[in-house]
Design an enzyme around this catalytic site. Structure first.
Site, PDB file in Angstrom:
ATOM      1  N   ASP A 164       0.072  -4.038  -5.077  1.00  0.00           N
ATOM      2  CA  ASP A 164       0.524  -4.421  -6.416  1.00  0.00           C
ATOM      3  C   ASP A 164       1.949  -4.994  -6.456  1.00  0.00           C
ATOM      4  OD1 ASP A 164       1.447  -1.864  -5.868  1.00  0.00           O
ATOM      5  OD2 ASP A 164       0.563  -0.913  -7.624  1.00  0.00           O
ATOM      6  N   ASP A 224       0.347   7.434   2.772  1.00  0.00           N
ATOM      7  CA  ASP A 224      -0.856   6.625   2.959  1.00  0.00           C
ATOM      8  C   ASP A 224      -0.699   5.841   4.248  1.00  0.00           C
ATOM      9  OD1 ASP A 224      -1.952   7.385   0.459  1.00  0.00           O
ATOM     10  OD2 ASP A 224      -0.571   6.009  -0.525  1.00  0.00           O
ATOM     11  N   ASP A 266       3.243  11.820  -1.095  1.00  0.00           N
ATOM     12  CA  ASP A 266       2.154  11.827  -0.121  1.00  0.00           C
ATOM     13  C   ASP A 266       2.287  10.591   0.757  1.00  0.00           C
ATOM     14  OD1 ASP A 266       1.239   9.722  -1.811  1.00  0.00           O
ATOM     15  OD2 ASP A 266       0.266  11.233  -3.060  1.00  0.00           O
TER      16      ASP A 266
HETATM   17  P1  ATP Z   1       3.263   7.390  -6.085  1.00  0.00           P
HETATM   18  O1  ATP Z   1       4.674   7.631  -5.759  1.00  0.00           O
HETATM   19  O2  ATP Z   1       2.937   7.712  -7.477  1.00  0.00           O
HETATM   20  O3  ATP Z   1       2.274   7.964  -5.109  1.00  0.00           O
HETATM   21  P2  ATP Z   1       2.338   4.946  -4.954  1.00  0.00           P
HETATM   22  O4  ATP Z   1       2.871   3.560  -5.058  1.00  0.00           O
HETATM   23  O5  ATP Z   1       2.339   5.586  -3.616  1.00  0.00           O
HETATM   24  O6  ATP Z   1       3.113   5.796  -6.017  1.00  0.00           O
HETATM   25  P3  ATP Z   1      -0.485   5.363  -4.891  1.00  0.00           P
HETATM   26  O7  ATP Z   1      -1.434   5.469  -6.032  1.00  0.00           O
HETATM   27  O8  ATP Z   1      -0.290   6.514  -3.991  1.00  0.00           O
HETATM   28  O9  ATP Z   1       0.881   4.930  -5.555  1.00  0.00           O
HETATM   29  O10 ATP Z   1      -0.924   4.066  -4.073  1.00  0.00           O
HETATM   30  C1  ATP Z   1      -0.508   3.815  -2.740  1.00  0.00           C
HETATM   31  C2  ATP Z   1      -0.334   2.318  -2.521  1.00  0.00           C
HETATM   32  O11 ATP Z   1      -1.565   1.630  -2.735  1.00  0.00           O
HETATM   33  C3  ATP Z   1       0.648   1.656  -3.468  1.00  0.00           C
HETATM   34  O12 ATP Z   1       1.966   1.778  -3.022  1.00  0.00           O
HETATM   35  C4  ATP Z   1       0.167   0.221  -3.454  1.00  0.00           C
HETATM   36  O13 ATP Z   1       0.590  -0.447  -2.290  1.00  0.00           O
HETATM   37  C5  ATP Z   1      -1.334   0.388  -3.369  1.00  0.00           C
HETATM   38  N1  ATP Z   1      -1.968   0.424  -4.700  1.00  0.00           N
HETATM   39  C6  ATP Z   1      -2.240   1.504  -5.455  1.00  0.00           C
HETATM   40  N2  ATP Z   1      -2.847   1.174  -6.603  1.00  0.00           N
HETATM   41  C7  ATP Z   1      -2.973  -0.163  -6.575  1.00  0.00           C
HETATM   42  C8  ATP Z   1      -3.544  -1.112  -7.478  1.00  0.00           C
HETATM   43  N3  ATP Z   1      -4.074  -0.737  -8.633  1.00  0.00           N
HETATM   44  N4  ATP Z   1      -3.518  -2.421  -7.106  1.00  0.00           N
HETATM   45  C9  ATP Z   1      -2.979  -2.807  -5.935  1.00  0.00           C
HETATM   46  N5  ATP Z   1      -2.439  -1.969  -5.054  1.00  0.00           N
HETATM   47  C10 ATP Z   1      -2.429  -0.663  -5.365  1.00  0.00           C
HETATM   48 MG    MG Z   2       1.420   7.466  -3.038  1.00  0.00          MG
END
Ligand code: ATP
Ligand code: MG
Length: 452
Positions: A146, A74, A72
């Site tokens: 993170d 963001d 997805d």
């Molecule tokens: P995935 O591939 O599983 O979607 P993702 O890194 O994109 O992994 P998301 O949950 O979609 O994970 O989160 C999007 C972004 O938001 C992350 O890449 C990170 O920058 C930020 N993020 C998400 N959760 C946290 C957290 N608990 N603390 C700090 N930043 C976070």
């Molecule tokens: Mg994501």
């Protein structure tokens, strides 16, 4: 010394950070704007045209750099949630502790967050973030994320990648590095520990030593997290396509026990559960082939050995098989704190799959005919196949059902004769008994009904 200095720079009060980011041109990163989804491109473009800063951020940029298709997209922007909502008719502001906007474009939903910055709004006594709705600059936003590889921004109009925290370097080194002081970041949000493990397993990255080390000592903090959030994270972990690797890593980092009942269930003695291993490998394979998976089915596999054990306990106490199964299911679900931890939409399927298992044992009369017509037969049969593969039930029995399902009328009769000759369900005299039983069926919970 150097680390101290770096730390001091990281912890400069917000607003004082003024590092110049690395801005990588297309020639260096190779991500064309057409790699974005239609919706992601549209949302960023519309925000930029309205005079705001807007970027694709986080996991999507990371995945594109790794040449993986993002799950997805963001978007991060300096527009406030209200301003974003105002620009997109199909959008809504969600969340309280962390307000974001969901923008719907066609079938896609884009999560739009406003740059976070300044001091964290509200933390508990343990340093846990309770709310984070103070807005800031792009740079401050990068620091709130993170891992360094998750703090990259992509600007589709210039086709540049913007990197404040050496994310690209760490990505090439295939390392997960927590931004800032890892221990403090885990106190702020313990779920980051689970994210570290999940992302490392999913991406095949190593968790940087300083990021990894404090995990063990902070694992207990996860217990205080809302069960629903933990369940979501567990689900992401189990559907990452690397579930088995994730679980092995959780165990290794001391994150497996006493956090979530579901995790405890999965974390029996290492290597002892052939069934579970097969189930997870199967799920991983399906996800990697982009095939759909059923969460209810997955949960049914994860908790199955607990059900079997509990059922045995009731059988030993002289209970009959079906009531023993129902009581066992209830026990296992209660232990999961079901109301909070396993959403109903999943637990219904899970229960159905379990409840149908005993029906594979009766292969005579009308029962097999009725069973294969059951809408849940397929799921129950897939589950039964796994049990057979794990050596829990005879392979021949699984083959028989596979054959019966696809057979024509004559073949089915022959299969039933074969089952009889194998000693199942006596012939003529028993037919009466069977009929009597099926007459009573309406008044009693049957194996195929949902548990009452
Ligand atoms: P995935 O591939 O599983 O979607 P993702 O890194 O994109 O992994 P998301 O949950 O979609 O994970 O989160 C999007 C972004 O938001 C992350 O890449 C990170 O920058 C930020 N993020 C998400 N959760 C946290 C957290 N608990 N603390 C700090 N930043 C976070
Ligand atoms: Mg994501």
């Amino acid at each position: 010394m150097i680390r101290k200095l770096i730390r001091r720079v990281f912890e400069l009060p917000a607003g004082k950070r003024r590092a110049r980011p690395k801005v990588l041109p297309l020639a260096q990163h190779g991500i064309h704007r057409d790699r974005l989804s239609h919706a992601a491109l549209k949302v960023v473009t519309r925000l930029q045209e309205a005079g705001f800063e807007a970027y694709v951020v986080g996991g999507a940029v990371r995945d594109l750099l790794l040449d993986v298709d993002p799950k997805d997209f963001d978007v991060a922007t300096n527009a406030t949630p209200e301003e974003v909502h105002h620009l997109f008719r199909r959008s809504r502001i969600i969340g309280r502790r962390f307000r974001i906007v969901h923008v719907m474009v066609g079938p896609e939903t884009i999560e739009v967050t406003t740059f976070r910055g300044g001091e964290v709004d509200d933390t508990s006594a343990t340093g846990r973030i309770m709310a984070d709705n103070t807005y800031g600059s792009q740079e401050e936003d990068a620091h709130r994320r993170d891992f360094t590889v998750n703090a990259l921004f992509y600007d589709p109009s210039a086709e540049t990648v913007i990197d404040y925290l050496h994310g690209v370097r760490d990505l090439h080194a295939r390392k997960l590095v927590m931004i800032g002081q890892p221990a403090r970041r885990y106190q702020e949000d313990p779920v980051r520990m689970l994210r570290a493990v999940r992302l490392a397993a999913k991406l095949g990255f190593e968790i940087d030593e300083h990021t990894r080390k404090p995990i063990r000592a902070h694992a207990h903090l996860l217990k205080n997290e809302p069960p629903a959030r933990l369940f979501d994270e567990m689900l992401k972990l189990l559907t990452s396509g690397k579930a088995y690797a994730c679980l092995a890593m959780l165990r290794q980092e001391g994150l497996s026990r006493g956090i979530l009942p579901l995790l405890d269930a999965v974390m029996g003695e290492e290597g002892s559960d052939r069934f579970l291993q097969l189930a997870l490998e199967r799920t991983d394979a399906r996800i990697r082939q982009d095939k759909p998976i059923s969460v209810g089915f997955l949960l049914a596999t994860l908790l199955w050995h607990q059900v079997v054990q509990a059922q045995q306990k009731y059988l030993d106490q002289g209970e009959k098989p079906m009531p023993a199964l129902f009581q066992a299911m209830a026990d296992v679900e209660n232990a999961q704190d079901n109301e909070f931890a396993i959403p109903r939409r999943f637990s219904v399927t899970m229960r159905e799959i379990w409840t149908l298992q005993p029906r594979f044992e009766s292969r005579v009369g009308q029962r097999p005919y009725r069973f294969v017509e059951q809408p849940r037969f397929r799921a129950a049969y897939d589950f039964f196949l796994l049990r057979a593969e794990a050596g829990e039930v005879p392979q021949a029995l699984a083959h028989w059902w596979g054959a019966f399902e696809t057979a024509d009328e004559a073949e089915r009769e022959a299969l039933i004769e074969q089952a009889k000759s194998e000693g199942e369900g006596p012939a003529a005299p028993a037919r009466k008994r069977r009929r009597r039983r099926s007459n009573n069926r309406k008044n009693r919970p049957e194996a195929d009904g949902t548990p009452s």
